[in-house]
Design a protein around this motif. Structure first.
Motif, mmCIF file in Angstrom:
data_model
loop_
_atom_site.group_PDB
_atom_site.id
_atom_site.type_symbol
_atom_site.label_atom_id
_atom_site.label_comp_id
_atom_site.label_asym_id
_atom_site.label_seq_id
_atom_site.Cartn_x
_atom_site.Cartn_y
_atom_site.Cartn_z
ATOM 1 N N THR A 308 21.778 -48.370 3.211
ATOM 2 C CA THR A 308 21.846 -47.399 2.112
ATOM 3 C C THR A 308 23.147 -46.629 2.278
ATOM 4 O O THR A 308 23.745 -46.642 3.354
ATOM 5 C CB THR A 308 20.684 -46.385 2.176
ATOM 6 N N LYS A 309 23.537 -45.918 1.213
ATOM 7 C CA LYS A 309 24.855 -45.246 1.257
ATOM 8 C C LYS A 309 24.824 -43.948 2.052
ATOM 9 O O LYS A 309 25.791 -43.544 2.651
ATOM 10 C CB LYS A 309 25.314 -44.944 -0.168
ATOM 11 N N VAL A 310 23.653 -43.268 2.006
ATOM 12 C CA VAL A 310 23.553 -41.927 2.600
ATOM 13 C C VAL A 310 22.287 -41.862 3.453
ATOM 14 O O VAL A 310 21.331 -42.589 3.216
ATOM 15 C CB VAL A 310 23.369 -40.864 1.481
ATOM 16 N N ALA A 311 22.289 -40.966 4.445
ATOM 17 C CA ALA A 311 21.048 -40.699 5.183
ATOM 18 C C ALA A 311 20.806 -39.190 5.181
ATOM 19 O O ALA A 311 21.741 -38.398 5.043
ATOM 20 C CB ALA A 311 21.153 -41.220 6.598
ATOM 21 N N ILE A 312 19.517 -38.833 5.315
ATOM 22 C CA ILE A 312 19.140 -37.415 5.336
ATOM 23 C C ILE A 312 18.522 -37.116 6.706
ATOM 24 O O ILE A 312 17.795 -37.944 7.250
ATOM 25 C CB ILE A 312 18.088 -37.134 4.225
ATOM 26 N N ALA A 313 18.834 -35.953 7.260
ATOM 27 C CA ALA A 313 18.154 -35.526 8.495
ATOM 28 C C ALA A 313 17.543 -34.163 8.232
ATOM 29 O O ALA A 313 18.158 -33.328 7.558
ATOM 30 C CB ALA A 313 19.150 -35.443 9.645
ATOM 31 N N VAL A 314 16.334 -33.940 8.731
ATOM 32 C CA VAL A 314 15.756 -32.599 8.572
ATOM 33 C C VAL A 314 16.014 -31.783 9.839
ATOM 34 O O VAL A 314 15.977 -32.309 10.957
ATOM 35 C CB VAL A 314 14.236 -32.623 8.255
ATOM 36 N N GLY A 315 16.299 -30.505 9.653
ATOM 37 C CA GLY A 315 16.650 -29.642 10.779
ATOM 38 C C GLY A 315 15.442 -29.203 11.591
ATOM 39 O O GLY A 315 14.300 -29.309 11.147
ATOM 40 N N PHE A 316 15.721 -28.709 12.798
ATOM 41 C CA PHE A 316 14.672 -28.192 13.682
ATOM 42 C C PHE A 316 14.873 -26.704 13.886
ATOM 43 O O PHE A 316 15.992 -26.206 13.774
ATOM 44 C CB PHE A 316 14.764 -28.841 15.063
ATOM 45 N N GLU A 317 13.806 -26.037 14.275
ATOM 46 C CA GLU A 317 13.958 -24.653 14.702
ATOM 47 C C GLU A 317 14.760 -24.675 16.010
ATOM 48 O O GLU A 317 14.362 -25.350 16.979
ATOM 49 C CB GLU A 317 12.577 -24.030 14.929
ATOM 50 N N PRO A 318 15.909 -23.974 16.058
ATOM 51 C CA PRO A 318 16.800 -24.130 17.209
ATOM 52 C C PRO A 318 16.343 -23.382 18.457
ATOM 53 O O PRO A 318 16.906 -22.368 18.831
ATOM 54 C CB PRO A 318 18.127 -23.580 16.686
ATOM 55 N N LYS A 319 15.327 -23.916 19.107
ATOM 56 C CA LYS A 319 14.806 -23.291 20.335
ATOM 57 C C LYS A 319 14.905 -24.281 21.478
ATOM 58 O O LYS A 319 14.704 -25.476 21.272
ATOM 59 C CB LYS A 319 13.329 -22.953 20.126
ATOM 60 N N GLY A 320 15.154 -23.762 22.708
ATOM 61 C CA GLY A 320 15.206 -24.633 23.881
ATOM 62 C C GLY A 320 16.213 -25.746 23.671
ATOM 63 O O GLY A 320 17.296 -25.533 23.122
ATOM 64 N N ILE A 321 15.851 -26.951 24.070
ATOM 65 C CA ILE A 321 16.767 -28.093 23.943
ATOM 66 C C ILE A 321 17.084 -28.394 22.472
ATOM 67 O O ILE A 321 18.137 -28.938 22.141
ATOM 68 C CB ILE A 321 16.166 -29.336 24.661
ATOM 69 N N LEU A 322 16.177 -28.003 21.568
ATOM 70 C CA LEU A 322 16.411 -28.288 20.141
ATOM 71 C C LEU A 322 17.566 -27.454 19.574
ATOM 72 O O LEU A 322 18.153 -27.805 18.552
ATOM 73 C CB LEU A 322 15.134 -28.099 19.320
ATOM 74 N N PHE A 323 17.931 -26.379 20.260
ATOM 75 C CA PHE A 323 19.139 -25.633 19.888
ATOM 76 C C PHE A 323 20.352 -26.556 20.044
ATOM 77 O O PHE A 323 21.219 -26.626 19.170
ATOM 78 C CB PHE A 323 19.279 -24.395 20.786
ATOM 79 N N SER A 324 20.388 -27.284 21.167
ATOM 80 C CA SER A 324 21.497 -28.206 21.427
ATOM 81 C C SER A 324 21.453 -29.403 20.486
ATOM 82 O O SER A 324 22.491 -29.890 20.044
ATOM 83 C CB SER A 324 21.456 -28.677 22.887
#
Ligand code: AMP
Ligand code: MG
Length: 338
Positions: A308-324
Motif C-alpha cells: 500500500t502507499k501509506v501506513a498508519i501508526a497509533v500513538g501510545f501514552e508516553p510512559k516508561g519504555i513507551l516514552f522512548s
C-alpha cells in the motif's frame, strides 16, 4: 566479501568470535548484536577503519559514533574529565543500554566524534558484544548497523538486508533484547542532560540523577530546537521507505482511517478489534511494553513489504519504555496527527 558468523547469543564460542575480533584488529568493519540494536563496529583508534563505517552507512560525517568498552579502565584512554558525577549511573547501568558523553582526550579521533570535543561511551552487556570487545582488545566505535535513515537493525536479517557485501563480517546473535537504541546522557556540561530516551526509562534515571535536565522538546512542550543538542538528532531517522502517519490524537483517528481506506495500521494487540476488516500489524500487548519496543523496528521494516502507499501508526501514552518508543515513532513518521 561478507563473512557470516553465527553464534550462541548467551554463550558465544570464543574460537568463532575470534575471527570477528581479528577483523576488527586488522582494520575491518564488523556488525554485531548488542542488547539495544546491532552495531557496525571498527577499532576506534583506526581512522581509516572508522571512515569506512561512514562510507558504508552513507552517514553524514558530523553524526558522531558511540565508543564501546568492556572495562572502566578503558575510560582513561578516552575521556578527559572526572567521571565522578556519573558514577551512580555507571554502577547501575553499566554494562547496559546507557551511553554517557564526556569531554574527549585528544587521541580520540575527531572522525569518531563528528568533529566534537566530546565522546559518547557505552559498556554493552550483550555477551556477544562484551566478548568481542574483550577479544579485540580495543574500544570499538559503532553506530547502528543500518543504512543511514533506515530503521535500526534488531535482527541479523536486517543487517544483511542493508549491508551484505559492504561489511567484512556480520555476527548473527539472533534478535536484540531491547530493540531500541541506548539512552544517552551528556555529562560533559555543568548540569547533566538527557539527549536521547532509550531502554533505561526517564523515571529510572531521574531517581538516580535528580538534577538531570530533560529538554522540553523531548517532553513535547516546545518544538525541536533548530540547532540540535546532538548532531544525530538533526536527521530524519528510523523511517520506513513509505509515508507513515502517526496518529496521537485519537479523536482524529476515524478521519484518517477514512482518508486512507487501504492503509495498514500499526497498533497494540488491545486495539485490533477497532480496525475490523483492515490489515493490522500488531506491535505486542500493552501489558508487555518492553516487547513493543523490541518489535518496533522490525515492524517498521515490515511496513515496506505491504503493498500500500501509506501506513498508519497509533500513538501510545508516553510512559516508561513507551516514552522512548514514541520518540522513535515521531522520528519515523512523515506526518503526525496531534
Ligand atoms: P547510533 O549509534 O546510530 O544511534 O548513533 C549514535 C548517536 O549518539 C548519534 O546519532 C548522536 O545523536 C549521539 N552521539 C554520539 N556521540 C555524541 C556526542 N559526542 N555528543 C552528542 N551526541 C552524541
Ligand atoms: Mg543509528
Amino acid at each position: 566479501m561478507t563473512m557470516l558468523i553465527k553464534v550462541d547469543p548467551l554463550k558465544p564460542a570464543e574460537d568463532v568470535l575470534r575471527k570477528a575480533a581479528d577483523l576488527i584488529r586488522e582494520g575491518g568493519v564488523v556488525a554485531f548484536p548488542t542488547e539495544t540494536v546491532y552495531g557496525l563496529g571498527a577499532d576506534c583508534f583506526n581512522i581509516s577503519a572508522v571512515l569506512k563505517i561512514f562510507q558504508i552507512k552513507k552517514r553524514p560525517a558530523d553524526n558522531p559514533l558511540i565508543v564501546h568498552i568492556c572495562d572502566r579502565e578503558q575510560l582513561k584512554d578516552l575521556i578527559d574529565q572526572d567521571y565522578q558525577k556519573a558514577s551512580t549511573v555507571m554502577d547501575t547501568f553499566w554494562p547496559g543500554p546507557v551511553t554517557l558523553i564526556f569531554r574527549k582526550k585528544p587521541v580520540v579521533p575527531k572522525e569518531v566524534t563528528g568533529g566534537l570535543e566530546t565522546v559518547a561511551v557505552r559498556m554493552p552487556s550483550h555477551p556477544v558484544a562484551y566478548k568481542l570487545l574483550k577479544l579485540s582488545g580495543t574500544p570499538i566505535a559503532a553506530p547502528s548497523a543500518n543504512l543511514s535513515g533506515r530503521p535500526s537493525p534488531t535482527r541479523a536479517e536486517h543487517v544483511i538486508e542493508d549491508l551484505y557485501g559492504l561489511v567484512d563480517a556480520i555476527v548473527d546473535g539472533g534478535e536484540t533484547p531491547f530493540g531500541i537504541e541506548s539512552t544517552i546522557m551528556d555529562f560533559s556540561r555543568e548540569r547533566p542532560i538527557l539527549l536521547r530516551p532509550g531502554p533505561a526509562t526517564i523515571e529510572e534515571i531521574q531517581k538516580l540523577i535528580p538534577n538531570l535536565e530533560i529538554p522540553e522538546f523531548l517532553l513535547k512542550k516546545v518544538n525541536e530546537p533548530v540547532r540540535p543538542l546532538s548532531p544525530g538528532m538533526a536527521y530524519r531517522h528510523y523511517a520506513p521507505e513509505k509515508p507513515l502517519i502517526l496518529v496521537i490524537n485519537e479523536n482524529r483517528l476515524d478521519e484518517i482511517l477514512l482518508k486512507y481506506p487501504d492503509a495498514p495500521v500499526i497498533c497494540p494487540q488491545e486495539m485490533i478489534t477497532r480496525f475490523y476488516g483492515r490489515r493490522t500489524i500488531v506491535l505486542g500487548t500493552l501489558k508487555e511494553p518492553f516487547t513493543i519496543a523490541q518489535n518496533l523496528f522490525h515492524v517498521l521494516r515490515t511496513v515496506d513489504s505491504v503493498a500500500t502507499k501509506v501506513a498508519i501508526a497509533v500513538g501510545f501514552e508516553p510512559k516508561g519504555i513507551l516514552f522512548s518508543v514514541m520518540n522513535r515513532l515521531r522520528k519515523a513518521a512523515s506526518e503526525i496527527i496531534e
